[in-house]
Scaffold this motif. Structure first.
Motif, short mmCIF file in Angstrom:
data_model
loop_
_atom_site.label_atom_id
_atom_site.label_comp_id
_atom_site.label_asym_id
_atom_site.label_seq_id
_atom_site.Cartn_x
_atom_site.Cartn_y
_atom_site.Cartn_z
N ALA A 49 0.96 -1.19 0.03
CA ALA A 49 0.03 0.05 -0.07
C ALA A 49 0.75 1.30 0.14
CB ALA A 49 -0.98 0.14 1.30
N TYR A 50 2.01 1.14 0.75
CA TYR A 50 2.84 2.17 0.85
C TYR A 50 3.60 2.67 -0.44
CZ TYR A 50 7.19 5.03 1.63
OH TYR A 50 8.31 5.76 1.45
N LEU A 51 4.00 1.63 -1.32
CA LEU A 51 4.62 1.75 -2.55
C LEU A 51 3.48 2.28 -3.51
CD1 LEU A 51 6.72 -1.70 -2.38
CD2 LEU A 51 7.58 0.73 -2.16
N ILE A 52 2.39 1.55 -3.68
CA ILE A 52 1.47 2.10 -4.70
C ILE A 52 1.11 3.51 -4.31
CG2 ILE A 52 -1.22 1.64 -5.35
CD1 ILE A 52 -0.74 -1.14 -4.71
N ASN A 53 0.69 3.94 -3.09
CA ASN A 53 0.70 5.51 -2.59
C ASN A 53 1.56 6.29 -2.87
OD1 ASN A 53 -2.04 4.34 -1.88
ND2 ASN A 53 -1.39 4.50 0.32
N THR A 54 2.82 5.75 -2.76
CA THR A 54 3.99 6.79 -2.95
C THR A 54 4.63 6.87 -4.53
OG1 THR A 54 4.60 6.10 -0.71
CG2 THR A 54 6.31 7.21 -2.20
N TYR A 55 4.64 6.05 -5.31
CA TYR A 55 5.00 5.77 -6.17
C TYR A 55 4.14 5.51 -7.50
CZ TYR A 55 9.20 5.34 -3.60
OH TYR A 55 10.33 5.55 -2.80
N ALA A 56 3.11 4.95 -7.47
CA ALA A 56 2.23 4.33 -8.49
C ALA A 56 1.23 5.50 -8.78
CB ALA A 56 1.33 3.22 -8.42
N LEU A 57 0.68 6.38 -7.73
CA LEU A 57 -0.25 7.34 -7.41
C LEU A 57 0.20 8.83 -7.40
CD1 LEU A 57 -2.90 5.49 -5.28
CD2 LEU A 57 -2.65 5.16 -7.91
N GLU A 58 -0.11 9.66 -8.40
CA GLU A 58 0.32 10.87 -8.35
C GLU A 58 -0.47 11.59 -7.19
OE1 GLU A 58 -0.12 12.53 -11.89
OE2 GLU A 58 1.25 11.28 -12.95
N ASN A 59 0.26 12.59 -6.54
CA ASN A 59 -0.32 13.53 -5.51
C ASN A 59 -1.16 14.77 -6.12
OD1 ASN A 59 0.48 12.04 -3.29
ND2 ASN A 59 2.63 13.06 -3.48
N GLY A 60 -2.08 15.06 -5.40
CA GLY A 60 -2.80 16.19 -5.85
C GLY A 60 -4.01 16.25 -6.74
N VAL A 61 -4.16 14.87 -7.30
CA VAL A 61 -5.37 14.64 -8.17
C VAL A 61 -6.50 13.96 -7.40
CG1 VAL A 61 -5.96 13.45 -10.35
CG2 VAL A 61 -3.60 14.29 -9.96
N SER A 62 -7.60 14.60 -7.52
CA SER A 62 -8.65 13.96 -6.56
C SER A 62 -9.04 12.45 -7.00
CB SER A 62 -10.10 14.75 -6.80
OG SER A 62 -10.29 14.70 -8.26
N THR A 63 -8.93 12.19 -7.98
CA THR A 63 -9.22 10.63 -8.49
C THR A 63 -7.95 9.70 -7.57
OG1 THR A 63 -8.00 10.97 -10.41
CG2 THR A 63 -10.64 11.16 -10.51
#
Length: 300
Positions: A197-211
């Protein structure tokens, strides 16, 4: 205190609702198949022989023992759930109190997200392990109460009498049959879930986008499901060791040989291709290369 009580009540309610599912799952894990395969269709519309799913299996239990029969082993499982919830919350509470009591706790510099994940996961691991260790005797009794369905035994008819029976026949170690693979599975599942979950949230998903923010809220559930699938063999081995050679038909031949250790159980299941037995209760395929034996209610 009120929060712990609400958690216990919620956990107890979920335990009651999930009892029939766990009951069927345990019997399938042991290898008991009271109903023969039937000709059905898979998701692609092809005709294949399938094993009865959750609802057909549950109907069979109701036919034999009535609706109350679906709740065998509920009492010790409720005890396990309630005690485990209290122990888990108390351990985490101790960590919080110790952290607040540290000098300069309010002036601490913020830690990186990775350090925070490692810290929280380590605490959760200790809390879960403590709860599992204390409640495992109830878990063993729950499983044995369920497996009695196979041989129609009444050896474990009550929680207190079950404690006396296990202590008399197996000693203290009998209460912790299958504990090691259960602990290992819980710990591996927890770390896999949180780190993925940490790896996905940190590297796979971009910050600042609502979706993306919404997707992050679901990543823990997705990784939890994935981790539980990977560590399922530990659950299977633990449950089999908890009932192995305990004097019940479900823990003896022809359903299970006498395993010398949980590693022996693991290796034999691996050789037979049964590491995922009971993992799915829907669209159950007939084991390849095996035939159904009606007299024994199993495949061999």
């Amino acid at each position: 205190m009120a929060d712990a009580a609400s958690q216990v009540l919620l956990g107890s309610g979920l335990t009651v609702l999930s009892q029939p599912l766990m009951y069927v799952k345990v019997l399938v894990q042991v290898g008991y198949e009271p109903l023969p395969p039937t000709l059905g269709r898979n998701i692609f519309g092809r005709q294949v022989y399938q094993l009865p799913g959750l609802f057909s299996y549950a109907k069979h239990i109701v036919k034999v023992d009535g609706r109350v029969g679906l709740f065998k082993g509920l009492a010790p499982r409720l005890c396990s759930s309630a005690i485990g919830t209290v122990v888990h919350s108390k351990v985490l509470q101790r960590y919080q109190e110790a952290e607040q009591a540290e000098p300069g706790a309010s002036k601490k510099e913020p830690v990186s997200s990775l350090e925070q994940v490692l810290k929280e996961t380590s605490r959760e691991m200790v809390a879960r392990s403590a709860a599992t260790l204390i409640t495992h005797p109830f878990h063993v009794i729950t499983l044995r109460c369920m497996v009695q369905f196979i041989g129609r035994e009444t050896k474990y008819s009550g929680t207190l009498s079950a404690f006396a029976t296990i202590y008399r026949e197996e000693g203290i170690l009998g209460f912790f049959a299958g504990l090691i693979p259960r602990l290992l599975g819980d710990i591996l599942s927890l770390w896999l879930c949180n780190m993925l979950a940490y790896l996905i949230n940190t590297y796979a998903l971009e910050n600042g986008v609502s979706t993306m923010t919404e997707m992050k809220s679901y990543s823990q559930a997705v990784t939890g499901f994935f981790a539980s699938m990977l560590t399922y063999p530990f659950v299977l081995v633990s449950n089999l060791m908890a009932v192995n050679n305990c004097g019940l038909a479900g823990g003896l031949l022809p359903y299970a040989p006498t395993y010398s250790s949980w590693l022996d159980c693991w290796s034999q299941l691996h050789r037979e291709g049964n590491m995922s037995r009971g993992n799915s209760l829907f669209f159950r395929k007939v084991p390849a290369g095996k035939r159904y034996v009606w007299e024994e209610r199993r495949f061999r």
